[in-house]
Design a protein around this motif. Structure first.
Motif, PDB file in Angstrom:
ATOM      1  N   ARG A  85      -9.297   3.398  -9.577  1.00  0.00           N
ATOM      2  CA  ARG A  85      -8.147   3.930 -10.126  1.00  0.00           C
ATOM      3  C   ARG A  85      -7.986   3.349 -11.485  1.00  0.00           C
ATOM      4  NH1 ARG A  85      -6.558   3.379  -4.487  1.00  0.00           N
ATOM      5  NH2 ARG A  85      -5.642   5.468  -3.679  1.00  0.00           N
ATOM      6  N   GLY A 126       0.733  -1.144  -0.184  1.00  0.00           N
ATOM      7  CA  GLY A 126       0.053   0.080   0.093  1.00  0.00           C
ATOM      8  C   GLY A 126       0.743   1.153   0.057  1.00  0.00           C
ATOM      9  N   GLN A 180      -8.884  -4.161  -3.772  1.00  0.00           N
ATOM     10  CA  GLN A 180      -9.627  -3.235  -3.221  1.00  0.00           C
ATOM     11  C   GLN A 180      -8.910  -1.862  -3.716  1.00  0.00           C
ATOM     12  OE1 GLN A 180     -12.549  -3.000  -1.433  1.00  0.00           O
ATOM     13  NE2 GLN A 180     -12.576  -5.128  -2.034  1.00  0.00           N
ATOM     14  N   TYR A 181      -7.236  -1.796  -3.673  1.00  0.00           N
ATOM     15  CA  TYR A 181      -6.818  -0.596  -4.092  1.00  0.00           C
ATOM     16  C   TYR A 181      -7.114  -0.172  -5.378  1.00  0.00           C
ATOM     17  CZ  TYR A 181      -2.826   2.422  -4.203  1.00  0.00           C
ATOM     18  OH  TYR A 181      -2.030   3.866  -4.257  1.00  0.00           O
ATOM     19  N   ASP A 200       1.108   3.982  -2.845  1.00  0.00           N
ATOM     20  CA  ASP A 200       0.665   5.240  -2.816  1.00  0.00           C
ATOM     21  C   ASP A 200       1.850   6.076  -3.219  1.00  0.00           C
ATOM     22  OD1 ASP A 200      -1.915   4.689  -1.653  1.00  0.00           O
ATOM     23  OD2 ASP A 200      -0.984   4.937   0.426  1.00  0.00           O
ATOM     24  N   PHE A 257      -6.185  -7.447  -1.055  1.00  0.00           N
ATOM     25  CA  PHE A 257      -5.616  -5.792  -0.691  1.00  0.00           C
ATOM     26  C   PHE A 257      -5.519  -5.012  -2.108  1.00  0.00           C
ATOM     27  CE2 PHE A 257      -2.524  -2.271  -0.528  1.00  0.00           C
ATOM     28  CZ  PHE A 257      -3.320  -1.545   0.500  1.00  0.00           C
ATOM     29  N   CYS A 258      -4.792  -5.293  -3.077  1.00  0.00           N
ATOM     30  CA  CYS A 258      -4.558  -5.023  -4.259  1.00  0.00           C
ATOM     31  C   CYS A 258      -6.100  -4.701  -5.023  1.00  0.00           C
ATOM     32  CB  CYS A 258      -3.758  -5.720  -5.243  1.00  0.00           C
ATOM     33  SG  CYS A 258      -1.942  -5.596  -4.570  1.00  0.00           S
TER      34      CYS A 258
END
Length: 333
Positions: free
Chosen positions: A55, A17, A50-51, A21, A47-48
């Motif tokens: 985007r 993360g 959701q990231y 960022d 996690f990715c």
């Protein structure tokens, strides 16, 4: 200049993360970011997932073949921009990197090479950077490394991309293979942008003896490239410039021989210090590799043995002495 940043990741849930960022918040954002998960088991992929929501310039892929090289190649096959850059999943992206690259006139260049930093236990230092297309420099000084290479996408594809057989030292191997194709390189030496963070589970941060099988495999691949380059082109681009190929290409076996001698010295030093349970097999296997792949002259053997012993006793900077010897060497093997 439009750049795609490719980030291979495996089991970096706690770091990815922050890395992403830093890329997204850079002064000039990349055209696209491609994350390639390499069979993570700690929730990194989730996690990715959701990231990347909301985007549109971030893509998430999966690669089942093990190794960062395979993951990078997966991302490379999906790259649509003229330039491509590879970044590790636990480092921080430099705010000014892309904006600086975009100021260059890159017509006619195949890649941009730049210095990097090495961060160990919170202490950072600039890695050796010698702006030179001489393959001997790459063999002994490892000047070209992952965060220090920005590629024109088609050039990287043409030279064969990342070698999936090399599980470690794959950027060293790629840098050497790239130089055998005689690229036009824009050398930027003003400042380092990114740091290579050394972890206990990385080859840089661990004992060489624990990864000796993978090291020998990468060295075998490098020797194979030198041999095949004399007889046949590595790519269509390479075929066009074979007539002006690095003079006496087979003489590059000597600096490679010296690198292996230094590596053997490091493993013998680890044996003396009792750092690894694998040191005996590592030393034996690398010694056999030396005898099977190289035919040094008496003088070259003496230099190699001296460098090995110097390194075994804890000496530092053996690669500088090796590079000086390799540059002075006139004999074609």
């Amino acid at each position: 200049m439009e750049i795609t940043v490719i980030v291979p990741v495996k089991n970096r849930r706690e770091h990815i993360g922050k890395t992403l960022d830093s890329i997204m918040r850079s002064g000039v954002a990349p055209k696209e970011v491609i994350i390639v998960d390499n069979e993570s088991t700690d929730g990194t992929y989730q996690f990715c997932e959701q990231y990347i929501k909301n985007r549109p310039n971030v893509t998430l892929l999966r690669e089942t073949f093990p190794g960062a090289a395979a993951a990078r190649n997966k991302g490379l096959r999906s790259c649509k921009t003229e330039w491509v850059y590879f970044f590790d999943s636990d480092d921080e992206f430099d705010y000014n990197f892309i904006s600086t690259m975009q100021r260059f006139r890159v017509e006619g260049y195949d890649m941009i090479a730049m210095p990097t930093r090495m961060t160990v236990n919170g202490k950072s230092s600039v890695r050796t950077f010698i702006p030179s297309g001489d393959p001997r420099v790459q063999i002994l000084a490892s000047v070209l490394n992952t965060p220090g290479m920005l590629f024109r996408t088609e050039f990287l594809k043409d030279v064969g991309a990342w070698n999936v057989e090399c599980r470690i030292w794959n950027d060293w191997e790629l840098g050497l293979r790239v130089l055998l194709h005689q690229p036009n390189i824009l050398w930027y030496a003003d400042k380092p942008f990114h740091s290579i963070k050394v972890h206990p589970d990385s080859i840089t941060g661990s004992c060489f003896s624990t990864s000796y099988k993978q090291l020998i495999r990468t060295l075998t691949v490098a020797v194979s490239h030198l041999n095949s380059s004399i007889l046949q082109p590595l790519s269509s681009r390479h075929a066009q410039c074979l007539s002006s190929l690095y003079p006496h290409l087979d003489s590059l076996h000597y600096p490679l021989y010296l690198r292996v001698c230094i590596l053997l010295g490091k493993m013998q030093n680890e044996k003396m210090l009792g750092k690894s349970r694998d040191h005996k097999m590592a030393v034996k296997s690398l010694t056999i590799f030396l005898h099977d792949h190289f035919r040094p002259t008496f003088t070259q053997r003496c230099v190699g043995n001296a460098l090995r012993l110097y390194t075994q006793l804890g000496g530092r900077g053996a690669w500088r002495m090796a590079l000086a010897s390799a540059r002075e060497n006139k004999k074609v093997q």
